[in-house]
Design a protein around this motif. Sequence first.
Motif, short mmCIF file in Angstrom:
data_model
loop_
_atom_site.label_atom_id
_atom_site.label_comp_id
_atom_site.label_asym_id
_atom_site.label_seq_id
_atom_site.Cartn_x
_atom_site.Cartn_y
_atom_site.Cartn_z
N ILE A 1 -55.27 123.00 29.89
CA ILE A 1 -54.62 124.06 28.95
C ILE A 1 -53.34 123.25 28.30
O ILE A 1 -53.07 123.41 27.52
N PHE A 2 -52.67 122.34 29.33
CA PHE A 2 -51.67 121.68 28.80
C PHE A 2 -51.89 120.77 27.68
O PHE A 2 -50.78 120.89 26.74
N TYR A 3 -52.92 120.42 27.17
CA TYR A 3 -53.12 119.69 25.99
C TYR A 3 -53.07 120.63 24.82
O TYR A 3 -52.89 120.30 24.00
N SER A 4 -53.20 121.85 24.87
CA SER A 4 -53.30 122.89 23.75
C SER A 4 -52.25 123.84 24.20
O SER A 4 -52.26 125.01 23.65
N GLU A 5 -51.25 123.52 24.99
CA GLU A 5 -50.15 124.61 25.32
C GLU A 5 -49.45 125.24 24.04
O GLU A 5 -49.42 126.64 24.00
N ARG A 6 -49.14 124.55 23.03
CA ARG A 6 -48.25 125.29 22.02
C ARG A 6 -49.06 125.83 21.14
O ARG A 6 -48.87 127.26 20.84
N GLU A 7 -50.29 125.67 20.90
CA GLU A 7 -51.41 126.47 20.18
C GLU A 7 -51.72 127.72 21.03
O GLU A 7 -51.97 128.50 20.25
N ILE A 8 -51.79 127.63 22.37
CA ILE A 8 -52.29 128.90 23.14
C ILE A 8 -51.20 129.86 23.20
O ILE A 8 -51.23 130.84 22.88
N CYS A 9 -49.84 129.29 23.18
CA CYS A 9 -48.92 130.18 23.38
C CYS A 9 -48.37 130.84 21.80
O CYS A 9 -48.40 132.02 21.83
N SER A 10 -48.69 130.15 20.71
CA SER A 10 -48.80 131.12 19.60
C SER A 10 -49.83 131.85 19.35
O SER A 10 -49.53 132.87 18.96
N TRP A 11 -50.87 131.46 19.70
CA TRP A 11 -52.05 132.41 19.54
C TRP A 11 -51.97 133.66 20.41
O TRP A 11 -52.40 134.78 19.95
N SER A 12 -51.47 133.48 21.69
CA SER A 12 -51.37 134.62 22.41
C SER A 12 -50.03 135.31 22.36
O SER A 12 -49.61 136.44 23.05
N ASN A 13 -49.25 134.78 21.57
CA ASN A 13 -47.88 135.65 21.12
C ASN A 13 -47.07 135.57 22.44
O ASN A 13 -46.44 136.61 22.62
N ARG A 14 -47.10 134.48 23.02
CA ARG A 14 -46.34 134.49 24.47
C ARG A 14 -45.11 133.17 24.16
O ARG A 14 -45.44 132.17 23.58
N SER A 15 -43.81 133.76 24.50
CA SER A 15 -42.88 132.74 24.35
C SER A 15 -42.51 132.19 26.02
O SER A 15 -41.49 131.34 26.11
N ASP A 16 -43.15 132.84 26.85
CA ASP A 16 -42.87 132.22 28.27
C ASP A 16 -43.76 131.15 28.44
O ASP A 16 -44.58 130.61 27.52
N GLU A 17 -43.53 130.28 29.50
CA GLU A 17 -44.08 129.05 29.73
C GLU A 17 -45.51 129.10 30.24
O GLU A 17 -45.73 129.72 31.15
N LEU A 18 -46.47 128.49 29.77
CA LEU A 18 -47.85 128.36 30.12
C LEU A 18 -48.03 127.66 31.38
O LEU A 18 -47.51 126.37 31.25
N VAL A 19 -48.54 127.86 32.57
CA VAL A 19 -48.56 127.04 33.64
C VAL A 19 -50.08 126.62 34.19
O VAL A 19 -49.94 125.61 34.63
N ALA A 20 -50.77 127.67 33.89
CA ALA A 20 -52.38 127.29 34.28
C ALA A 20 -53.13 128.42 33.65
O ALA A 20 -52.79 129.37 33.21
N ALA A 21 -54.50 128.12 34.02
CA ALA A 21 -55.49 129.02 33.82
C ALA A 21 -56.53 129.14 34.88
O ALA A 21 -56.61 128.04 35.63
N LEU A 22 -57.28 130.21 35.06
CA LEU A 22 -58.15 130.37 36.24
C LEU A 22 -59.45 130.93 35.68
O LEU A 22 -59.40 131.82 35.07
N ALA A 23 -60.54 129.97 35.68
CA ALA A 23 -61.99 130.50 35.17
C ALA A 23 -62.31 131.23 36.29
O ALA A 23 -62.47 130.73 37.54
N ILE A 24 -63.13 132.42 36.25
CA ILE A 24 -63.54 133.07 37.28
C ILE A 24 -65.14 133.63 36.86
O ILE A 24 -64.99 134.11 35.69
N GLY A 25 -65.95 133.48 37.71
CA GLY A 25 -67.19 133.91 37.56
C GLY A 25 -68.16 133.75 38.83
O GLY A 25 -67.55 133.47 39.92
N TYR A 26 -69.31 134.15 38.50
CA TYR A 26 -70.46 134.03 39.67
C TYR A 26 -71.16 132.61 39.69
O TYR A 26 -71.32 132.27 38.53
N ALA A 27 -70.57 131.77 40.73
CA ALA A 27 -70.86 130.52 40.83
C ALA A 27 -72.49 130.19 40.37
O ALA A 27 -73.39 130.97 40.96
N ASN A 28 -72.86 129.14 39.95
CA ASN A 28 -74.24 128.91 39.72
C ASN A 28 -74.58 127.35 40.02
O ASN A 28 -75.23 126.65 39.46
N GLN A 29 -73.98 127.20 41.04
CA GLN A 29 -73.73 125.88 41.86
C GLN A 29 -73.20 125.87 43.12
O GLN A 29 -72.50 126.96 43.33
#
Length: 189
Positions: free
Chosen positions: A142-170
């Motif tokens: 997500i760091f490659y898109s940090e500026r765009e993600i923060c702008s889109w989400s209207n966040r001014s705090d620092e983006l640190v990570a993302a976590l994908a969660i779901g039922y595993a298919n592997q």
Amino acid sequence: MDTLKVITERRSIREFQNKSIPQETIEAILELTMKAPSGKNRQPWRFVVLQDKRKDELINIMTNVTNHRKLQGLDIGSCEGSIHAMNQASVVILVFNAFSNFEKDYNHYRLLTDTQSIGAAIQIMILAAQDFGLGTLWICDIFYSEREICSWSNRSDELVAALAIGYANQSPNPRPRQSWRDVTEWEHL
């Protein structure tokens, strides 16, 4: 929960089933996450849970940035794989540091302390999800898109990570790990 079993069996999941996670399960995971250790009890973490259309918007942002970087011949890391996993996951949680952009006397040591605290919270989230029978992928692309993600989400705090969660298919095999003996110095008086 057998903590040692959960730690031993945890894997980074990159393929998820097309199956929704009940909101109560995500809420329970977040409740457990709040019990993570935190330097000076600052609890610097902030979470944004994305599902459905909002998750799709995030994926579109990352895809556009990734494609633009590729056209320019710039590094994209493993963005394409991360985007694929996020697209399949039921939920993506963005993780922010609430303090790094706002505290006037924020310094290197506070950053390290808050970063450690946020890492502990993410690890608790991963282990809790595992105990609920869910797979996760800790994403830093997500760091490659940090500026765009923060702008889109209207966040001014620092983006640190993302976590994908779901039922595993592997069921990935364990990845190679160094021996603790190779990375530890044992000193005696």
